[in-house]
Design a protein around this motif. Structure first.
Motif, PDB file in Angstrom:
ATOM      1  N   LEU A   1       3.429   5.485   8.689  1.00 41.67           N
ATOM      2  CA  LEU A   1       3.937   5.385  10.057  1.00 41.67           C
ATOM      3  C   LEU A   1       2.984   5.972  11.085  1.00 41.67           C
ATOM      4  N   SER A   2       1.799   6.366  10.658  1.00 39.55           N
ATOM      5  CA  SER A   2       0.824   6.927  11.582  1.00 39.55           C
ATOM      6  C   SER A   2       0.231   5.820  12.456  1.00 39.55           C
ATOM      7  N   PRO A   3      -0.334   6.164  13.610  1.00 40.47           N
ATOM      8  CA  PRO A   3      -0.951   5.131  14.458  1.00 40.47           C
ATOM      9  C   PRO A   3      -2.080   4.378  13.773  1.00 40.47           C
ATOM     10  N   THR A   4      -2.815   5.052  12.881  1.00 43.18           N
ATOM     11  CA  THR A   4      -3.927   4.381  12.205  1.00 43.18           C
ATOM     12  C   THR A   4      -3.441   3.233  11.346  1.00 43.18           C
ATOM     13  N   TRP A   5      -2.394   3.448  10.557  1.00 43.59           N
ATOM     14  CA  TRP A   5      -1.875   2.404   9.680  1.00 43.59           C
ATOM     15  C   TRP A   5      -1.090   1.364  10.468  1.00 43.59           C
ATOM     16  N   GLN A   6      -0.252   1.805  11.391  1.00 44.74           N
ATOM     17  CA  GLN A   6       0.572   0.861  12.133  1.00 44.74           C
ATOM     18  C   GLN A   6      -0.277  -0.023  13.044  1.00 44.74           C
ATOM     19  N   ARG A   7      -1.328   0.518  13.588  1.00 44.70           N
ATOM     20  CA  ARG A   7      -2.181  -0.274  14.472  1.00 44.70           C
ATOM     21  C   ARG A   7      -2.840  -1.426  13.719  1.00 44.70           C
TER      22      ARG A   7
ATOM     23  N   ALA B   1       5.176  12.219   2.341  1.00 41.40           N
ATOM     24  CA  ALA B   1       3.734  12.024   2.519  1.00 41.40           C
ATOM     25  C   ALA B   1       3.398  10.567   2.792  1.00 41.40           C
ATOM     26  N   VAL B   2       4.045   9.657   2.073  1.00 38.98           N
ATOM     27  CA  VAL B   2       3.774   8.234   2.276  1.00 38.98           C
ATOM     28  C   VAL B   2       4.217   7.796   3.673  1.00 38.98           C
ATOM     29  N   LEU B   3       5.388   8.236   4.102  1.00 37.67           N
ATOM     30  CA  LEU B   3       5.852   7.865   5.441  1.00 37.67           C
ATOM     31  C   LEU B   3       4.978   8.468   6.531  1.00 37.67           C
ATOM     32  N   THR B   4       4.450   9.676   6.287  1.00 45.13           N
ATOM     33  CA  THR B   4       3.546  10.275   7.268  1.00 45.13           C
ATOM     34  C   THR B   4       2.300   9.427   7.463  1.00 45.13           C
ATOM     35  N   ALA B   5       1.755   8.896   6.365  1.00 46.92           N
ATOM     36  CA  ALA B   5       0.559   8.060   6.475  1.00 46.92           C
ATOM     37  C   ALA B   5       0.889   6.651   6.952  1.00 46.92           C
TER      38      ALA B   5
ATOM     39  N   ALA C   1       0.832  -1.207   0.000  1.00 47.37           N
ATOM     40  CA  ALA C   1       0.000   0.000   0.000  1.00 47.37           C
ATOM     41  C   ALA C   1       0.866   1.257   0.000  1.00 47.37           C
ATOM     42  N   SER C   2       1.974   1.248   0.706  1.00 50.16           N
ATOM     43  CA  SER C   2       2.879   2.404   0.707  1.00 50.16           C
ATOM     44  C   SER C   2       3.472   2.626  -0.672  1.00 50.16           C
ATOM     45  N   ARG C   3       3.830   1.547  -1.357  1.00 44.81           N
ATOM     46  CA  ARG C   3       4.387   1.695  -2.715  1.00 44.81           C
ATOM     47  C   ARG C   3       3.349   2.246  -3.682  1.00 44.81           C
ATOM     48  N   LEU C   4       2.135   1.778  -3.601  1.00 44.61           N
ATOM     49  CA  LEU C   4       1.079   2.295  -4.473  1.00 44.61           C
ATOM     50  C   LEU C   4       0.781   3.762  -4.175  1.00 44.61           C
ATOM     51  N   LEU C   5       0.750   4.107  -2.902  1.00 49.04           N
ATOM     52  CA  LEU C   5       0.476   5.495  -2.537  1.00 49.04           C
ATOM     53  C   LEU C   5       1.602   6.414  -2.996  1.00 49.04           C
ATOM     54  N   TYR C   6       2.835   5.942  -2.931  1.00 49.12           N
ATOM     55  CA  TYR C   6       3.961   6.755  -3.413  1.00 49.12           C
ATOM     56  C   TYR C   6       3.816   7.070  -4.891  1.00 49.12           C
ATOM     57  N   ALA C   7       3.445   6.076  -5.689  1.00 50.45           N
ATOM     58  CA  ALA C   7       3.276   6.307  -7.125  1.00 50.45           C
ATOM     59  C   ALA C   7       2.146   7.285  -7.404  1.00 50.45           C
ATOM     60  N   MET C   8       1.050   7.162  -6.674  1.00 47.05           N
ATOM     61  CA  MET C   8      -0.088   8.045  -6.908  1.00 47.05           C
ATOM     62  C   MET C   8       0.226   9.482  -6.500  1.00 47.05           C
TER      63      MET C   8
ATOM     64  N   ARG D   1     -11.047   5.024   7.276  1.00 47.64           N
ATOM     65  CA  ARG D   1     -10.228   5.959   8.033  1.00 47.64           C
ATOM     66  C   ARG D   1      -8.781   5.944   7.523  1.00 47.64           C
ATOM     67  N   SER D   2      -8.248   4.767   7.214  1.00 44.26           N
ATOM     68  CA  SER D   2      -6.884   4.672   6.689  1.00 44.26           C
ATOM     69  C   SER D   2      -6.754   5.364   5.340  1.00 44.26           C
ATOM     70  N   LEU D   3      -7.733   5.203   4.477  1.00 44.48           N
ATOM     71  CA  LEU D   3      -7.696   5.872   3.175  1.00 44.48           C
ATOM     72  C   LEU D   3      -7.818   7.386   3.328  1.00 44.48           C
ATOM     73  N   ALA D   4      -8.605   7.843   4.288  1.00 46.11           N
ATOM     74  CA  ALA D   4      -8.720   9.284   4.508  1.00 46.11           C
ATOM     75  C   ALA D   4      -7.419   9.883   5.023  1.00 46.11           C
ATOM     76  N   VAL D   5      -6.696   9.153   5.877  1.00 42.42           N
ATOM     77  CA  VAL D   5      -5.387   9.627   6.344  1.00 42.42           C
ATOM     78  C   VAL D   5      -4.420   9.748   5.166  1.00 42.42           C
ATOM     79  N   ALA D   6      -4.461   8.783   4.247  1.00 44.45           N
ATOM     80  CA  ALA D   6      -3.620   8.876   3.054  1.00 44.45           C
ATOM     81  C   ALA D   6      -3.994  10.080   2.195  1.00 44.45           C
ATOM     82  N   ALA D   7      -5.288  10.384   2.114  1.00 41.75           N
ATOM     83  CA  ALA D   7      -5.722  11.548   1.331  1.00 41.75           C
ATOM     84  C   ALA D   7      -5.216  12.850   1.932  1.00 41.75           C
TER      85      ALA D   7
END
Length: 683
Positions: free
Chosen positions: A189-195, A183-187, A88-95, A398-404
């Motif tokens: 490494l956030s508690p929402t994604w890591q949890r 931006a990808v690392l911010t999302a 998911a991090s790799r896909l978000l980086y490309a987008m 919620r995870s997708l909104a944090v990425a947005a």
């Protein structure tokens, strides 16, 4: 080394870093022992028990990873979530990188189209006067005609993320790569994604599938009539996402529709007339692929209730939403509110400005549309801040909104840095560098908070609770469970560790689901009066409980609705309350008090020894101790009730219901005064 090779090397290095670092951290924080949070997914994925729609992808993945001889079965299931986080991090980086590059490319002015039409009409009506009209509006027209051709020749598919070989003026691939990685690392490494990436069956699988669907939707929007494979892959991705999580599948469908509609309205990134839509056969093939993928992954749910699982045949009606309603109460907040509270309003303002800039540019509008749709859905359907005993079904959203929000923050920072570098003011480059450093501080902030909230590698209190409450029971015991979370904890321990198959688990909230009652009756015929009482009155009777206690050691979880006649049979036995066939006296309870405190003390020691607070175990243990204290206080045992109140004070740091020393002492004083009151005897 040429500049193009340097950009390509930097891009690949940052893409690898943005995927490898979150994966490594989540793998180091992954749960190595049982957790309350992943009990439902363990029973569903490892035990193949039907618990409703969902988990269509996590079940085969967990079964495949369970064959790897690495760690416990719980860790192998969590490995799938960590892999999903990396992808998911790799896909978000490309987008995000694609969005930054497109937002920086030159676009025609807002009135250039109207000016070209006026000039063309003047040339037809007054050829001599047309030469006096300004020709400055012709430049945007030439740029608009040439830029799409250059981009079509150099731009890769949406999921590749590589930089164009000949970027237009004002586009900095290095800056876009750096801000995309931040931006990808911010999302990630956030508690929402890591949890969700540190437990098996978390929301990261659904998040990864949704991002893959958005990447395929971008490819379909670029080549609407010549991307047959992309359309079929998009339909399959949406079907897989829906099979894993229905809310995530519907959100991915809405976001993909926004990409396709905005891409067609913008004329395929050319700012002209709307582009023609795809042929109907492609849409039919995509819909068929989606239905087929969802049917293949959800087909086993039809056969699971037919399996011989007498202890957990709960039918198909139970879902994660029914458990979330019974979880520890927590406020529902949107991703915007959580971001502004945890990170700050400044970053949120930068994200809003970035999204506004992307909407004003036709080339980036269709790429920013899905992120706005995800934010709107999260605002309308907010998820809980954090589930203690179960997962909220809206957690993928919620995870997708944090990425947005992270993508919008990168957009705003990118536009601000480019504006600073383009101005001739003192310390412009220094200000641009400080802005990039500010974005990097967001990564450190979210990572530090996630290290405290999502680290499950050293949380062993749930296993200690299981050993004391389940492993230490007498042979052929029976436990009457009122809380669904405790039932899932016991069943998960039986699946992952093969523990105590002789114990009869009677889940009160699940007796009316599936074949639970019939399966329990096959194991123990003496359960007939108890099941009859629950079916008719909704609560057990004294005769039914005593009948079962005559053939099996019976341990129960207290129900506040029980009468004092039933409470007279109870005796504190560690984590449980033991039900005796006959009423007990005060001397019987006093003799068992010293032994009952030992299991509770062991769980308390495990909670205090953990570096990260285990809120789930603390909440369950606090509820248990309150129930035991209430029972013995109603029976007039003041000393025993006070001992449980003293142990309850030790949970002040872990229990979310107990906070503040003065408040604790005040509540203890009130309870002592209430207990000290002697019951009035009627003559």
């Amino acid at each position: 080394m040429s500049s193009g090779e340097e950009r390509c090397w930097l891009d690949r290095s940052l893409a690898l870093l943005s995927a490898a670092l979150p994966f490594g951290l989540s793998l180091a924080r992954a749960a190595s022992s049982g957790q309350w949070r992943d009990d439902l997914s363990a029973v569903r994925d490892l035990g193949l028990v039907a618990v409703g729609v969902g988990g269509g992808l996590s079940t085969p993945l967990a079964q495949a990873l369970s064959l790897i001889p690495l760690g416990s079965r719980t860790f192998r299931a969590a490995l799938g979530s960590a892999l999903a986080l990396g992808l998911a991090s790799r896909l978000l980086y490309a987008m995000v990188r694609r969005l930054l590059l497109e937002s920086a490319r030159p676009s025609p002015l807002a009135g250039s189209s109207w000016w070209r039409r006026l000039r063309r009409a003047a040339e037809l009506l007054f050829p001599a006067a047309a030469a006096w009209l300004p020709a400055a509006a012709a430049a945007p027209r030439a740029t608009e005609a040439a830029a799409p051709r250059a981009t079509e020749a150099a731009a890769p598919p949406a999921a590749s993320g590589a930089a164009p070989s000949a970027p237009a003026a004002g586009v900095s691939p290095r800056l876009a790569s750096v801000l995309s990685a931040i931006a990808v690392l911010t999302a990630a490494l956030s508690p929402t994604w890591q949890r969700e990436a540190t437990v098996g069956g978390g929301a990261m699988l659904a998040t990864c599938c949704a991002l893959a669907a958005l990447a395929l939707a971008s490819a379909c929007a670029e080549h609407a009539r010549h991307a047959g494979r992309a359309w079929i892959a998009l339909g399959a991705a949406l079907g897989v996402t829906f099979a894993e999580s229905p809310p995530a599948g519907l959100a991915a469908l809405a976001a993909s529709g926004a990409v396709l509609y905005a891409g067609r309205a913008s004329g395929g990134r050319q700012g002209g007339a709307p582009a023609p839509g795809p042929p109907r056969r492609l849409l039919a093939a995509a819909a068929g692929a989606g239905v087929l993928a969802a049917a293949l992954l959800l087909a086993p749910l039809v056969l699971r209730p037919l399996a011989p699982r007498a202890w957990a045949d709960i039918g198909r009606a139970l879902t994660a939403g029914s458990l979330a309603a019974l979880d520890v109460a927590s406020a529902r907040t949107t991703a915007l509110a959580a971001w502004s509270r945890e990170i700050g309003v400044v970053s949120l303002i930068i994200a809003a400005a970035g999204m506004a800039i992307a909407l004003l540019r036709p080339r980036a509008r269709w790429l920013a549309a899905p992120f706005l749709v995800l934010l709107a859905l999260d605002t309308l359907l907010p998820a809980r801040a954090a589930g203690v005993l179960s997962a909220d079904p809206l957690t993928p959203l919620r995870s997708l909104a944090v990425a947005a929000i992270a993508a919008g923050s990168a957009l705003g920072a990118h536009a601000a840095v480019r504006a600073l570098l383009g101005t001739r003011v003192p310390f412009a480059r220094s200000g641009a560098a400080l802005l990039v450093v500010f974005q990097m501080t967001l990564v450190a902030l979210t990572s530090e908070e996630a290290g405290f909230a999502a680290d499950r590698s050293e949380q062993a209190a749930a296993e200690v609770w299981t050993d004391e409450a389940y492993g230490s029971l007498d042979p052929r015991s029976a436990i009457l469970v009122r809380s669904p979370a405790i039932a899932w904890r016991v069943w998960a321990a039986r699946i992952t560790r093969g523990e105590r198959p002789d114990v009869l688990v009677i889940p009160i909230p699940l007796l009316d689901r599936g074949q639970v009652a019939a399966s329990l009756l096959e194991d123990e015929r003496k359960l007939a009066p108890l099941l009859r009482d629950f079916a008719l009155a909704g609560e057990p009777g004294e005769f039914a409980l005593s009948t079962l206690a005559d053939v099996r050691p019976l341990h129960v979880e207290i129900d506040p609705r029980w009468s004092k006649k039933l409470l007279g049979h109870l005796n504190v036995a560690g984590v449980w309350l033991e039900y005796a066939p006959q009423p007990l006296g005060a001397s019987d309870r006093k003799l068992a008090t010293a032994q009952s405190i030992v299991p509770l003390r062991r769980v308390l020691e495990a909670l205090s020894a953990a570096a990260v607070p285990d809120t789930s175990t603390a909440a369950v243990l606090a509820s248990t101790m309150r129930g035991q204290s209430d029972v013995v206080s109603l029976l007039g045992e003041r000393v025993v009730a006070q001992s449980f109140l003293d142990r309850l004070g030790e949970l002040a740091q872990e229990d979310p219901f107990v906070s503040g020393g003065p408040r604790r002492r005040a509540v203890a004083g009130i309870r002592q005064a209430f207990i000290a009151r002697r019951p009035v005897r009627r003559r």
